[in-house]
Structure formats: C-alpha cells, structure tokens
Design a protein around this motif. Sequence first.
Motif, PDB file in Angstrom:
ATOM      1  N   LEU A   1       0.832  -1.203   0.000  1.00  0.00           N
ATOM      2  CA  LEU A   1       0.000   0.000   0.000  1.00  0.00           C
ATOM      3  C   LEU A   1       0.869   1.257   0.000  1.00  0.00           C
ATOM      4  CD1 LEU A   1      -2.930   0.853  -0.076  1.00  0.00           C
ATOM      5  CD2 LEU A   1      -2.914   0.996   2.412  1.00  0.00           C
TER       6      LEU A   1
ATOM      7  N   LEU B   1       1.948   1.698  -3.577  1.00  0.00           N
ATOM      8  CA  LEU B   1       0.862   2.249  -4.381  1.00  0.00           C
ATOM      9  C   LEU B   1       0.634   3.718  -4.071  1.00  0.00           C
ATOM     10  CD1 LEU B   1      -1.740  -0.678  -4.245  1.00  0.00           C
ATOM     11  CD2 LEU B   1      -0.287  -0.017  -6.159  1.00  0.00           C
TER      12      LEU B   1
ATOM     13  N   SER C   1       1.454   6.918  -6.750  1.00  0.00           N
ATOM     14  CA  SER C   1       0.388   7.789  -7.244  1.00  0.00           C
ATOM     15  C   SER C   1       0.877   9.200  -7.553  1.00  0.00           C
ATOM     16  CB  SER C   1      -0.755   7.850  -6.225  1.00  0.00           C
ATOM     17  OG  SER C   1      -0.347   8.517  -5.040  1.00  0.00           O
TER      18      SER C   1
END
Length: 286
Positions: free
Chosen positions: A158, A161, A165
């Motif tokens: 996570l 990710l 972004s």
Amino acid sequence: MAKSASNKAFLLGYRLYIVAFFIFLAAPLVAAATFAFNDSLFPSLPWQGFTLDWFFNDTEPKLGMFHDRRLLRGLYYSAIIGVMVSGLSVFVGTTNAFLFVRGNFPAKNFFYIIMILPLVIPGVILGISILVMASNIANGVEDRFDYELEFLRPGILLVVLGQFSFVTTITSLVITARLKKFDYTMEEAALNLGASRAQVLRTVTLPFLRPAMIAAGIVAFLVSFENFNTTLFLVGSESPLTITMYDRMAKVGSTPVLNAVSFFLIVGSGLLALISVIVQRNAPAD
C-alpha cells in the motif's frame, strides 16, 4: 559612471544573495552532519571530540547506526519500497510520455492536468485519501465475497501504491520532456530500412530516452526514500526509515545516531543526484 557603479552594486548584491541562499540551505545539513561525529550522548554543544562510534560502535549507550537493527531494518524497507516505486514509475512514466506526446485523443489537455495534479496535492491528503479508498474496497470485498485483499491493508504494497500515485507524475514529466526533443525522422529511416515497430522502439527510441529514464528513476527513488507525509498513513508493521526515525525521535528524543543516519542519507542522496546530473549531461542532444 553612475550606471557602472549601479551595475557593480547590483552584481555585488546578487552575489551576496546567492551566497546567503546557499548558506540558508546548507547550514541545517552541515549542523546535522557535524553532530554525527561528536563524542557526546547528546547532539549539542560543546564539542566533546571526534568519534565514529555513532556509525560503527556495537555497544550501548553509543550504539552505532550500522549495529542498530531497527534502523537497518528501516533502511532495508525504504530501499525495497524505493526500488519498487522507481521501477513502476519509470515504466508508467514512459508510457505516459508516448501517450501525451504522440497520442491524439479527446480531452487530452484535461487528462494531462489530471496527471500532474498529484504534485500540488499535500502528501497528508493523498495518504488519507488512499488509505480510506483502499480500506473501503478491502472491506467491501471481504464483506461480500469473504476474501481478504491483503495488499489494500496498511503495509509495504500500500505504501508503494501510495507513493507511486504522485511519483509517477515526476517521471512522466521528465521523460516527456526528453521525448519532445526526439527527431521522428530517425524512426522513419529505420522503418524504411525494414525494421519493425518493435525493433525501432528497442534500438532507436528507447536508447534515446534511456538517459531521461535513468535520471527519472533516480529522482523517483530519492523522492520515495525520503517521503514521510503520505507513507505515515499507509505504513504497517514494516516501517521504512523515515517512520522509524520519527518514532525514535518521539520516544527517545534526538540522539547522535540519528545525526549519523542523516549524514549517511545526505551523502547517499548527493551521490545519486550527481549521477543523475552526469547521465543527463552526457546524453546526446538528438
């Protein structure tokens, strides 16, 4: 005569401003690095003598950073996250560059603005938003299908990710700028000589983009490595170095071993930034 004196005064003021600006930037880094070598249990004056204990000592109370398992574990997680974010960001940044430089589709300018938007959104907002979205998706899938999506729970994936972004925006801009300088006639010549599209991409276009891709990868790694705001909301039990240092500061307070880590990161970041500059400087113009 008056004009010459005015120009000299302006030039002197400009040089003094540049010197003051770099002193302002460098002074905190120099102070942090200096206390990494102070033979004292606290990172403060007076100077107690030169020592390397905060790097290499293996006993308390002067446990060096290279023997501090928690700091080394944080360094390892930061490196793993940085490599993953860098690789993903360069790949997607390269495809984005082709999309926005060579693509022709409706609302192209709108989507380009959407792509660069994460750069102006505060990291705290990004972290909270990604955590809420990931948690809602994971909870919804678990409630409906009784299946746990572990990668959407706080942890390394996570964090990757979340950092990806906004880091991918940086790599996209760097590689896009390089692709805009490309001479398309080189591809046309290769196609006329019988090369396929894949061969042209592999032997002509990507070698031209390679310096920008390397530089973008280095920048992505550095941005990922030092990120704190976004990472803080997405981290699990595998804490990267920034979170580990923050936790140490909150519980124990500032210690010279943190200055040693800071010195290590300053040197490492400087070397990587220098490599990035050299790669781009040595890149062919066309």
